[in-house]
Design a protein around this motif. Structure first.
Motif, short mmCIF file in Angstrom:
data_model
loop_
_atom_site.label_atom_id
_atom_site.label_comp_id
_atom_site.label_asym_id
_atom_site.label_seq_id
_atom_site.Cartn_x
_atom_site.Cartn_y
_atom_site.Cartn_z
N LEU A 435 -54.55 -27.98 31.65
CA LEU A 435 -55.64 -27.03 31.88
C LEU A 435 -55.67 -26.59 33.34
O LEU A 435 -55.94 -25.41 33.63
CB LEU A 435 -56.97 -27.67 31.49
N LEU A 436 -55.37 -27.50 34.26
CA LEU A 436 -55.32 -27.11 35.68
C LEU A 436 -54.27 -26.04 35.91
O LEU A 436 -54.52 -25.05 36.63
CB LEU A 436 -55.03 -28.35 36.53
N ASP A 437 -53.09 -26.21 35.30
CA ASP A 437 -52.06 -25.17 35.42
C ASP A 437 -52.57 -23.84 34.89
O ASP A 437 -52.36 -22.78 35.50
CB ASP A 437 -50.80 -25.58 34.63
N ALA A 438 -53.21 -23.90 33.72
CA ALA A 438 -53.70 -22.66 33.09
C ALA A 438 -54.75 -21.97 33.97
O ALA A 438 -54.74 -20.74 34.12
CB ALA A 438 -54.29 -22.98 31.72
N ASN A 467 -69.01 -37.47 27.82
CA ASN A 467 -70.10 -36.88 28.61
C ASN A 467 -69.66 -36.39 29.99
O ASN A 467 -70.50 -36.16 30.86
CB ASN A 467 -71.27 -37.88 28.76
N LYS A 468 -68.36 -36.20 30.17
CA LYS A 468 -67.84 -35.75 31.48
C LYS A 468 -67.02 -34.47 31.38
O LYS A 468 -66.53 -33.97 32.38
CB LYS A 468 -66.98 -36.84 32.12
N PHE A 469 -66.85 -33.94 30.16
CA PHE A 469 -65.88 -32.86 29.99
C PHE A 469 -66.29 -31.57 30.69
O PHE A 469 -65.44 -30.88 31.25
CB PHE A 469 -65.63 -32.62 28.50
N GLU A 470 -67.57 -31.23 30.66
CA GLU A 470 -68.00 -30.03 31.37
C GLU A 470 -67.71 -30.17 32.86
O GLU A 470 -67.17 -29.24 33.50
CB GLU A 470 -69.50 -29.78 31.16
N ALA A 471 -68.03 -31.34 33.42
CA ALA A 471 -67.80 -31.55 34.85
C ALA A 471 -66.31 -31.52 35.17
O ALA A 471 -65.90 -30.97 36.21
CB ALA A 471 -68.40 -32.89 35.28
N ILE A 472 -65.50 -32.08 34.29
CA ILE A 472 -64.04 -32.07 34.51
C ILE A 472 -63.52 -30.64 34.53
O ILE A 472 -62.77 -30.23 35.43
CB ILE A 472 -63.33 -32.90 33.44
N CYS A 473 -63.90 -29.86 33.53
CA CYS A 473 -63.41 -28.48 33.44
C CYS A 473 -63.85 -27.65 34.64
O CYS A 473 -63.06 -26.89 35.22
CB CYS A 473 -63.90 -27.83 32.15
N PRO A 509 -58.41 -17.96 31.18
CA PRO A 509 -58.65 -19.28 30.57
C PRO A 509 -60.12 -19.47 30.21
O PRO A 509 -61.02 -19.07 30.97
CB PRO A 509 -58.22 -20.25 31.67
N SER A 510 -60.36 -20.06 29.06
CA SER A 510 -61.72 -20.40 28.66
C SER A 510 -61.67 -21.69 27.87
O SER A 510 -60.64 -22.06 27.29
CB SER A 510 -62.34 -19.27 27.82
N VAL A 511 -62.81 -22.39 27.85
CA VAL A 511 -62.90 -23.68 27.15
C VAL A 511 -64.16 -23.69 26.30
O VAL A 511 -65.26 -23.36 26.78
CB VAL A 511 -62.94 -24.86 28.14
N ILE A 512 -63.99 -24.08 25.04
CA ILE A 512 -65.12 -24.26 24.12
C ILE A 512 -65.12 -25.73 23.71
O ILE A 512 -64.08 -26.27 23.30
CB ILE A 512 -64.97 -23.37 22.88
N ILE A 513 -66.28 -26.39 23.82
CA ILE A 513 -66.39 -27.82 23.48
C ILE A 513 -67.33 -27.98 22.29
O ILE A 513 -68.56 -28.02 22.46
CB ILE A 513 -66.89 -28.65 24.68
N PRO A 514 -66.81 -28.02 21.06
CA PRO A 514 -67.66 -28.38 19.93
C PRO A 514 -67.89 -29.89 19.96
O PRO A 514 -66.94 -30.67 19.97
CB PRO A 514 -66.81 -27.98 18.71
#
Length: 535
Positions: A435-438, A467-473, A509-514
């Motif tokens: 994801l960082l590359d993208a 509970n950390k994925f938003e912060a990671i992205c 790049p975009s991220v969706i977290i269901p």
């Protein structure tokens, strides 16, 4: 004291009784139960043994190496493909050497019950020039752990211990110690000149490790786990390793009348192999996995014998062994007790009813009807079942974390839409760097992190990024506008499909977290709450 233990549990108990200070692992069948056993062990709790899951096998290997650096005994556990992930620190750990004992436990999966390939980990140990142990019974699995840690400290090398699926997941009575060994004290004996792999230092260590190889071979010859059992009929001989030796003994309950060489410690004991190939006219090599022993015997030590095994068709070239296959190769009557039953209806795997992944794929398929050339790159997890009916939603699944980087590569080639779907645990295992590359390159991809709040495929272990994925992205540089969290339930379908369509049409790049908890862990947690409420 006697205990009825799985092979995995015997390994775990053996490590604890050998004075273990830390286990480091990422869950992967058939190795998962080792760490879970230690996590549930009162002795481990009493001694403060480290037993939390690692983010991936590479971090596990490096953390265990750090514990060894400080003089304490550490165990690293993984399945065979996990050894690919930690190959860099594993191979280099032979160059640094060890201070406290370091054992790398790898569970291979012949027949690919839950894996992408039939990789044989013994090749890695030979490549790294480290000793290997391969138990033929649960008792040996237990006993070998003590010896593996001792060997590691004696040789200042990591020791690889290899098991296969049937050894890991079958039970037997094991005699265990009454008094476990005390853990090592912290020490500062590790010499930086060995652990800093600058070329000048590494060349010296390379010479030392290379010079140790004759000693390792002699240790294999002298090992109590390798033995030559003579027989009265020398027309035929058998070399059997690991659990294949167990199967061989089942084929001859009254004792084998042919010479047998049992191999459970490597490098291969050339002296013993030369003996059996000189004594016998034909030699059958029985081993789980690839023809590791057979290839070496055939190439450099055939003696006077005709070598038979997987390469010549007496045993199948692929898949795991069983007693019937061994019997057939020996020309013994076979009762086909291991043949598949023809009366059982096939039960292909499927996503659980109520699983959040189902609603994610339903929404994705609905949206992609408008994009007939879309490609969806999948990953390793329960959601890989989205390839099967009724969803037929993904087009690839290669290795942990490949979804995002393959989607990026496809976008680089001009593909649009390019969608990646990855699970929460897999994302923190090896998806973040992709994801960082993208993000750095502004790749035109849509990433779906299907978050069920656990490592579901292997039984519901903790997920490193919960509970950390938003912060990671966001920390990786993703913009707020193109990060979305949704609840994948049917009533939210209009919202989810709109977000997916909008982000596919966003050229970047975009991220969706269901996010919705796994049904299995949810039921488990509800039962635990009810039980607590009754107390």
């Amino acid at each position: 004291m006697k205990k009825l233990l799985l092979g995995d549990e015997a390994i775990a108990q053996g490590a604890l009784d050998a004075g273990l200070s830390g286990v480091y692992a990422y869950p992967g069948t058939p190795s998962t139960e080792i760490t879970e056993y230690i996590q549930n062990s009162p002795l481990a709790a009493e001694r403060g043994v480290h037993r939390r899951w690692s983010a991936n096998e590479k971090t596990a290997m490096e953390a265990a190496l750090g514990m060894s650096f400080m003089g304490k005994r550490a165990l690293v556990c993984m399945k065979h493909v996990g050894l690919n992930v930690c190959a860099d620190p594993f191979v280099n750990s032979a160059m640094t050497g060890t201070n406290g004992g370091l054992v790398v436990l790898v569970a291979d999966d012949p027949s690919m019950h839950s894996s992408q390939d039939e990789q044989d980990s013994r090749f890695y140990a030979k490549f790294a020039m480290v000793p290997t142990l391969e138990p033929s019974s649960q008792q040996e699995a237990y006993d070998m752990m003590q010896e593996a840690f001792d060997m590691s400290e004696q040789l200042h090398l990591p020791v690889l211990m290899r098991v296969t699926t049937r050894m890991a997941h079958s039970r037997a009575v094991v005699q265990v110690k009454d008094e476990p060994r005390q853990p090592n004290e912290l020490n500062y004996d590790a010499q930086p000149s060995s652990w800093v792999l600058l070329p000048a230092f590494a060349r010296k260590r390379n010479n030392i490790v290379t010079a140790q190889q004759p000693l390792l071979e002699q240790m294999a010859v002298d090992s109590k786990y390798n033995k030559y059992i003579d027989g009265r009929d020398h027309q035929f001989g058998i070399i059997a390793s690991g659990i294949a030796y167990n199967y061989l003994m089942e084929s001859y309950p009254g004792g084998c009348h042919f010479p047998v060489l049992k191999i459970s410690q490597y490098p291969i004991p050339k002296q013993l192999i030369r003996r059996i190939t000189d004594d016998c006219q034909e030699v059958l090599v029985c081993e789980e996995g690839q023809p590791f022993i057979e290839d070496q015997v055939r190439g450099v030590m055939p003696g006077n014998a005709i070598i038979k095994g997987r390469l010549t068709g007496e045993l199948p070239r692929t898949g795991e062994l069983n007693p019937d296959l061994i019997k057939r190769a020996l020309g013994l009557p076979v009762d086909e007790s291991y043949a598949p039953c023809q009366d059982v209806a096939p039960r292909p795997p499927a996503l659980c009813q109520g699983c959040g992944h189902r609603d994610v794929y339903t929404a994705l398929n609905q949206v992609l009807l408008d994009y007939p050339q879309a490609r969806v790159f999948g990953d390793i997890g329960c959601y890989t079942l989205g390839f099967l009916p009724p969803f037929k939603a993904i087009h690839s699944c290669v290795d942990m974390g490949a979804s995002i980087t393959m989607a990026k590569g496809a976008a680089d080639a001009g593909q649009w839409p390019s969608v990646a779907i990855i699970g929460d645990s897999t994302f923190t295992h090896s998806g973040m760097t992709g994801l960082l590359d993208a993000i750095n390159e502004g790749a035109d991809i849509t990433v779906i992190i299907s978050d069920n709040l656990t490592t579901a495929m292997t039984g519901g272990q903790d997920s490193a990024g919960t509970n950390k994925f938003e912060a990671i992205c966001l920390g990786l540089g993703l913009s707020h506008e193109h990060l979305h969290v949704v609840n994948p339930i049917p009533k939210n379908m209009p919202e989810i499909t709109k977000i997916m369509r909008d982000e596919i049409n966003h050229h970047g790049p975009s991220v969706i977290i269901p996010r919705r908890e796994c049904m299995q862990t949810l039921q488990r947690h509800l039962k635990q709450k009810k039980a607590q409420a009754k107390q």
